[in-house]
Design a protein around this motif. Sequence first.
Motif, short mmCIF file in Angstrom:
data_model
loop_
_atom_site.label_atom_id
_atom_site.label_comp_id
_atom_site.label_asym_id
_atom_site.label_seq_id
_atom_site.Cartn_x
_atom_site.Cartn_y
_atom_site.Cartn_z
N VAL A 1 -4.71 -4.59 -1.09
CA VAL A 1 -4.10 -3.40 -0.73
C VAL A 1 -4.77 -1.99 -1.10
N LEU A 2 -5.52 -2.14 -2.04
CA LEU A 2 -6.62 -0.96 -2.46
C LEU A 2 -7.57 -0.56 -1.33
N LYS A 3 -7.99 -1.73 -0.77
CA LYS A 3 -8.94 -1.76 0.27
C LYS A 3 -8.31 -0.80 1.55
N LEU A 4 -7.15 -1.14 1.82
CA LEU A 4 -6.21 -0.44 2.80
C LEU A 4 -6.15 0.79 2.51
N LEU A 5 -6.25 1.54 1.35
CA LEU A 5 -6.15 2.90 0.95
C LEU A 5 -7.55 3.50 0.37
N ALA B 1 0.78 -1.30 -0.10
CA ALA B 1 -0.05 0.11 0.00
C ALA B 1 0.89 1.22 0.10
N ARG B 2 2.02 1.11 0.73
CA ARG B 2 2.79 2.46 0.94
C ARG B 2 3.46 2.64 -0.63
N ASN B 3 3.91 1.48 -1.26
CA ASN B 3 4.53 1.57 -2.53
C ASN B 3 3.54 2.00 -3.55
N HIS B 4 2.10 1.53 -3.60
CA HIS B 4 1.21 1.99 -4.38
C HIS B 4 1.04 3.51 -4.36
N ASN B 5 1.13 3.99 -3.30
CA ASN B 5 0.78 5.56 -2.86
C ASN B 5 1.93 6.32 -3.41
N ILE B 6 3.23 5.74 -3.15
CA ILE B 6 4.28 6.32 -3.77
C ILE B 6 4.20 6.48 -5.44
N GLY B 7 3.94 5.21 -5.87
CA GLY B 7 3.95 5.09 -7.30
C GLY B 7 2.88 6.04 -7.83
N MET B 8 1.62 6.11 -7.37
CA MET B 8 0.72 6.91 -7.61
C MET B 8 1.09 8.61 -7.50
N ARG C 1 6.57 2.25 -12.83
CA ARG C 1 5.24 2.75 -12.31
C ARG C 1 4.48 1.54 -12.06
N ASP C 2 4.55 0.61 -13.10
CA ASP C 2 3.59 -0.60 -12.81
C ASP C 2 4.44 -1.43 -11.88
N ARG C 3 5.54 -1.52 -11.38
CA ARG C 3 6.14 -2.29 -10.35
C ARG C 3 5.80 -1.64 -9.04
N HIS C 4 5.42 -0.56 -9.04
CA HIS C 4 4.73 0.39 -7.80
C HIS C 4 3.57 0.21 -7.55
N ILE C 5 2.77 0.30 -8.60
CA ILE C 5 1.10 0.19 -8.54
C ILE C 5 0.75 -1.16 -8.33
N SER C 6 -0.37 -1.05 -7.48
CA SER C 6 -0.89 -2.46 -7.14
C SER C 6 -2.49 -2.50 -7.68
N THR C 7 -2.66 -3.87 -8.13
CA THR C 7 -4.19 -4.43 -8.52
C THR C 7 -4.86 -5.07 -7.47
N ASP C 8 -3.85 -5.16 -6.47
CA ASP C 8 -4.42 -6.31 -5.41
C ASP C 8 -5.67 -5.54 -4.70
N LYS C 9 -6.76 -6.14 -4.55
CA LYS C 9 -8.02 -5.68 -3.84
C LYS C 9 -7.60 -5.47 -2.45
#
Length: 116
Positions: free
Chosen positions: A61-65, A27-34, A51-59
């Motif tokens: 992970v996205l739920k945490l954010l 989730a932290r990496n996803h936020n940094i990537g976005m 970018r795609d290495r940092h961005i998550s599509t995991d539900k």
Amino acid sequence: MDEIYPELIDYIHQYCSEFNTELERKARNHNIGMSKWGSRENLPPKLIELRDRHISTDKNVLKLLENGFEEFKIKSATRIYKEHKNELTLNLCPKCGKIARTPNAKQCRFCRYDWH
């Protein structure tokens, strides 16, 4: 000290990330990537790959954010504090017991006590 307050949350988030779960790390990496790259639009191929290495599509992970990064930060720091309070290396003021700005700080931002 059982009270968790904004400065303590920030300190735990900044300096105690080794206690994050794998989902919290993602989730932290996803936020940094976005924050850095946002959408793929108009990005050169090399940056799209990064970018795609940092961005998550995991539900999960996205739920945490889902309620924003600040809410995520509060929840993860609170969990870390509750579960690992005795393991955390917190730089607390010897006078008032509140958290210092950094692990190496020697002056309290709250009571101004100096322990140099």
